[in-house]
Design a protein around this motif. Structure first.
Motif, mmCIF file in Angstrom:
data_model
loop_
_atom_site.group_PDB
_atom_site.id
_atom_site.type_symbol
_atom_site.label_atom_id
_atom_site.label_comp_id
_atom_site.label_asym_id
_atom_site.label_seq_id
_atom_site.Cartn_x
_atom_site.Cartn_y
_atom_site.Cartn_z
ATOM 1 N N UNK A 65 -9.101 -2.974 -5.043
ATOM 2 C CA UNK A 65 -8.082 -2.521 -5.983
ATOM 3 C C UNK A 65 -6.698 -2.687 -5.365
ATOM 4 N N UNK A 66 -5.675 -2.936 -6.192
ATOM 5 C CA UNK A 66 -4.314 -3.062 -5.656
ATOM 6 C C UNK A 66 -3.783 -1.713 -5.183
ATOM 7 N N UNK A 67 -2.899 -1.766 -4.210
ATOM 8 C CA UNK A 67 -2.257 -0.544 -3.732
ATOM 9 C C UNK A 67 -0.803 -0.836 -3.397
ATOM 10 N N UNK A 68 0.012 0.205 -3.422
ATOM 11 C CA UNK A 68 1.442 0.086 -3.166
ATOM 12 C C UNK A 68 1.760 0.500 -1.735
ATOM 13 N N UNK A 69 2.678 -0.210 -1.105
ATOM 14 C CA UNK A 69 3.203 0.197 0.205
ATOM 15 C C UNK A 69 4.183 1.335 -0.012
ATOM 16 N N UNK A 70 3.934 2.467 0.635
ATOM 17 C CA UNK A 70 4.795 3.636 0.441
ATOM 18 C C UNK A 70 5.786 3.833 1.577
ATOM 19 N N UNK A 71 5.476 3.265 2.773
ATOM 20 C CA UNK A 71 6.399 3.363 3.913
ATOM 21 C C UNK A 71 6.564 1.959 4.492
#
Length: 435
Positions: A65-71
């Protein structure tokens, strides 16, 4: 993956990090304490100029699944910046990148070559971004391909020298002989006369023969021995199994009820059946071929395999009935030729429904990890009433070694499929000079 709160991000020191997907060039690291997703500051130039599309998002290796970079671009995130040796994630051998240095240091080569090319571009006064603010580095690398490849060769040489002095990764692995002994695979030796010099594939003759026009490949040489011994032989390798899987599993793979289906376009195989845009379009789940796909749809997989016929006659009928419906999937899996379909159908007759079902489940559980490495030949004895004494044979010439795919298949076969297997080694006992 659960997203962290702003408070968690500011307080957490991110001491427990794990690589999200080791085969992404711009790696992401997940914090086990606050679930933040980070990239490392040492990858800044990759994120800005080379892989900007990977800078803010990635794909979870487990769930796909896609995920977002948060840092983004945090300090001291990767193993090297933390003073640690990263785990090895070797790639498969590829044309032009088959050496162990290429396979183990693939990311270091990519990263260093791009860093040095960017520095070279700066020295030449070349703009790294265009008027629209988008990176021009990929276009520059294509435009100055000779320079980039020269830089890459220097990087590979330096990494090779450094590995000899102080290796970062351990290349040691079990020998072919150890793998075969562990899996209890017998080797049968075939002495032969080799035609030299070799032009294209190795060609051989029986001992003391000088009939050059009758020279054959090592696979055909072994097949001839089998036929003389009263066995039926079919050339096999991997494609018939791809066609078998596509034809009997398309209804599970392309199930309209799968919520993760999406349109998939791919180039027409050798131009066959492609549309005006050069593509073939079909429907595939976004995690197709991965263990995640099988585990996510485990109940449907079990139900589908169990629903397949239990007699050879009925399974052959179903195979023929489903052949046109599975055409797109066979194309996608490069098993589109009539000979692939014919041989996969013959496998049903040779192996029988129960063994075919085991093979289908074996492939479904990790298709991309198991679809290669299948043996060269399958042979059997056949009477008017039955097929018996089925055996698979991997053929090797004198200096030929097992590929990684073949080693993996032999180990998996020993553990899971338990198909009868032997190695046929065609030894260079004599030589005959080619005029």
């Amino acid at each position: 993956m659960k997203q962290p709160t702003n408070t968690q991000r500011s307080v957490c020191q991110h001491a427990l990090l794990a690589i999200v997907n080791p085969y992404e060039l711009l790696r992401k690291y997940a914090c086990r304490e606050c679930q933040a997703v980070l990239t490392c500051s040492c990858d800044q130039e990759l994120a800005l100029y080379v892989l900007p599309h990977q800078a803010t998002r990635g794909v979870d290796a487990q769930t796909r699944l896609p995920l977002q970079v948060t840092v983004p671009l945090a300090h001291g995130v990767c193993h090297e910046c933390r003073g640690e040796t990263p785990p090895a994630f070797p790639t498969r051998p590829q044309r032009g990148a088959a050496s162990l240095v290429h396979r183990y240091y693939w990311r270091e080569i990519y990263k260093q070559a791009n860093h040095r090319f960017i520095e070279w571009a700066r020295q030449q006064g070349l703009p790294l971004t265009g008027p629209d603010g988008q990176s021009t580095v990929t276009a520059l690398a294509h435009q100055h391909r000779n320079e980039f490849e020269a830089i890459e060769r220097v990087v590979v040489d330096e990494i090779r020298d450094q590995h000899e002095k102080e290796p970062k990764y351990d290349f040691a692995r079990a020998s072919d002989a150890d793998v075969l002994a562990t899996c209890q695979v017998v080797t049968e030796n075939f002495p032969a006369c080799y035609i030299t010099p070799t032009i294209g594939h190795v060609q051989v003759l029986p001992l003391n023969s000088k009939d050059l026009p009758s020279a054959v490949s090592v696979e055909e040489f072994v097949a001839q021995h089998m036929r003389r011994a009263g066995r039926q032989v079919m050339f096999c390798e991997s494609r018939p199994f791809h066609a078998l899987y596509a034809t009997l599993m398309w209804l599970w793979v392309q199930d309209p009820g799968d919520s993760r289906n999406r349109p998939a376009g791919f180039g027409g195989r050798d131009g066959t059946d492609a549309g005006e845009d050069g593509l073939i379009w079909t429907i595939l789940p976004d995690d197709f071929g991965s263990p995640v796909h099988a585990s996510r749809r485990a109940d449907e997989l079990k139900e589908h395999v169990e629903s397949l016929p239990c007699t050879t006659k009925e399974m052959l009928w179903l195979f023929d009935y489903w052949t046109p419906y599975a055409q797109d999937l066979r194309q996608y899996l490069w098993a589109y030729q009539a000979t692939d379909v014919k041989r996969s159908r013959r496998l049903i007759e040779i192996l029988g429904p129960e063994q075919v079902k085991r093979i289908l489940r074996f492939l479904a559980e990790d298709y991309w990890g198991r679809y290669l490495g299948w043996p060269d030949l399958v042979s059997w004895r056949e009477s008017a009433s039955e097929i018996t004494n089925v055996e698979f044979t991997e053929v090797k010439s004198s200096s030929d070694k097992l590929s990684d795919d073949q080693r993996d298949w032999i180990v998996n076969n020993s553990k899971l499929l338990q198909l009868p297997l032997k190695i046929a080694k065609v030894h260079r006992t004599q030589r005959l000079l080619r005029p």
